[in-house]
Design an enzyme around this catalytic site. Sequence first.
Site, mmCIF file in Angstrom:
data_model
loop_
_atom_site.group_PDB
_atom_site.id
_atom_site.type_symbol
_atom_site.label_atom_id
_atom_site.label_comp_id
_atom_site.label_asym_id
_atom_site.label_seq_id
_atom_site.Cartn_x
_atom_site.Cartn_y
_atom_site.Cartn_z
ATOM 1 N N ASN A 1 27.868 38.874 37.977
ATOM 2 C CA ASN A 1 27.074 38.664 36.763
ATOM 3 C C ASN A 1 25.997 37.596 36.895
ATOM 4 O OD1 ASN A 1 29.251 36.849 36.914
ATOM 5 N ND2 ASN A 1 29.258 36.511 34.719
ATOM 6 N N CYS B 1 30.735 34.912 31.569
ATOM 7 C CA CYS B 1 32.071 34.388 31.261
ATOM 8 C C CYS B 1 32.055 33.514 30.014
ATOM 9 C CB CYS B 1 32.609 33.600 32.452
ATOM 10 S SG CYS B 1 31.528 32.247 32.978
ATOM 11 N N VAL C 1 42.642 38.887 38.898
ATOM 12 C CA VAL C 1 42.415 38.634 40.322
ATOM 13 C C VAL C 1 42.617 37.155 40.630
ATOM 14 C CG1 VAL C 1 40.727 38.726 42.192
ATOM 15 C CG2 VAL C 1 40.850 40.597 40.533
ATOM 16 N N GLY C 2 42.176 36.289 39.721
ATOM 17 C CA GLY C 2 42.355 34.856 39.921
ATOM 18 C C GLY C 2 43.811 34.460 40.040
ATOM 19 N N GLY D 1 35.754 34.927 38.747
ATOM 20 C CA GLY D 1 35.948 36.343 38.456
ATOM 21 C C GLY D 1 37.008 36.536 37.396
ATOM 22 N N SER D 2 37.653 37.666 37.431
ATOM 23 C CA SER D 2 38.613 38.033 36.388
ATOM 24 C C SER D 2 39.898 37.222 36.496
ATOM 25 C CB SER D 2 38.944 39.521 36.483
ATOM 26 O OG SER D 2 39.739 39.787 37.628
ATOM 27 N N THR D 3 40.574 37.104 35.372
ATOM 28 C CA THR D 3 41.822 36.347 35.334
ATOM 29 C C THR D 3 42.899 37.016 36.172
ATOM 30 O OG1 THR D 3 41.325 35.422 33.165
ATOM 31 C CG2 THR D 3 43.638 35.496 33.806
ATOM 32 N N GLU E 1 37.453 29.763 38.281
ATOM 33 C CA GLU E 1 36.768 29.904 36.998
ATOM 34 C C GLU E 1 36.887 31.364 36.619
ATOM 35 O OE1 GLU E 1 34.200 31.087 34.444
ATOM 36 O OE2 GLU E 1 32.649 30.419 35.844
#
Length: 489
Positions: free
Chosen positions: A158, A291, A239-240, A235-237, A257
């Site tokens: 993004n 985000c 994957v995080g 990135g996404s939660t 983040e």
Amino acid sequence: MTTITTTFTQWSNQYIGGEWRKGQSHSVNSNQNPFDHSELVKIQLASVEDIDAAYQSAAKVQKDWQKTSPEKRSAILKKAAEVLENRRDEIVQILVTESGSSFAKANAEVDFSIADINEFAGLPFQMETEVVSSVIPGKENRVYHLPVGVVGVISPFNFPLYLSMRAIAPALAAGNGVVVKPDLQTFISGGLIIASILEEAGLPKGLFNVIVADISEVGDSFVEHPIPKVISFTGSTSVGKHISELCGKNLKKVALELGGNNVMIVLEDADIHQAASAAVFGKFLHQGQICMALNRIIVHRNIYDEFVKVFKAKTEMIKSGNPADPEVFVGPLISKKQIDKVQAWIDDSIREGAICIQRGNVKGTLMEPVILTNVSNDMAIARNEQFAPVAAIIPAESEEDAIAIANESEYGLSGSIFTGDLEHSVEVALQIHTGMIHVNDQSVNCESNVPFGGEKSSGLGRYGGHWSLEEFTTTRWVSVQKENRPFPF
């Protein structure tokens, strides 16, 4: 307007060990314009062997880079900021064409990146040795702040340039080597253009590497490789959380983040027109694919109808379409898959009682602004991070109700509050469980010298200023016994 694609053919190689070369995977990735789906360039992907080569190169060169004077490290970073400014038009074009950015957003992303690089150019001078007192006679305690060695950076689609540079610049400034794996959809603006900039700025070859790889082929090897001591992921939660588990298993430090479900609280005494202007900007900038973008707009019941009226009128001023048109503010989403997911959430929320007062057309990946009112926190459009131009406006019966609605989320990244009482607004802000919150402003704010990061499922750690130095360095205690110490043997 037509999209320029002829300049993209140069971006067909990986950047490993200071060389532009083909990846060793047998797979090829097609980089496409998200608006018209035209092919920009093909790249032969990197393999697990390429990942190893990149980390080995970074580790080898880092040993000398760590010994490089703070003045020289700082000068190279400042030069990189200068190169970035000189190549602004080229980079803006890449961001517009590869990521669907508007010209305004693309230029802002370049500005953010330049500001960060210049801020982090000062970090080498902040790695001073501290002397701490000792209870033992004749002992001197020294505390050193040292680079961790090599940092692995995984960046999203993004804000690809900025969200890569935000980790790369401080990691390099602190004396580390870096390997970055940008998102496959934006591997030029998230990685290869940065390699070109740093190369032009005079960074030692091999210290910085770019891996363009498909996770389905390389798996977790980028994170689990034994060389990197810190993994920075944006990135996404979901994957995080997986990356955090891998880092925990391998005893690596992690900076995350992740997602956001950000709120704007509009209290009864707020300036409605100013709040609505801010909300339109904070919701629809880059199609909501940020985000920090506003996901939930919580408005006091007594001004709810008037706010909705003004918000809708201001939304109707937005131009949607091809981001190659400088007047366009809302361009395409990154993929049709994202469109389908959000459309399902809208339909579910309408069935649950939300009222759709504006539903723009959808054509391919272009989704015009949507406004839903009478939304509640349990609806799909309010529970999930949208990453789309959908405004969910939630009524609140009181200030206390607004605070409760805001905190009823697993996320805690950014947010905002609009009110006529500034000091009281700070009291309200401190009750919102979030890493960042802004009074009489929208939620999308970024400054290089302040701590950026979230709470709860929005991440761990902080980027910006000296907080970045803490993420990418390690602390070592060295004691020096200057006179003989008596022992009982």
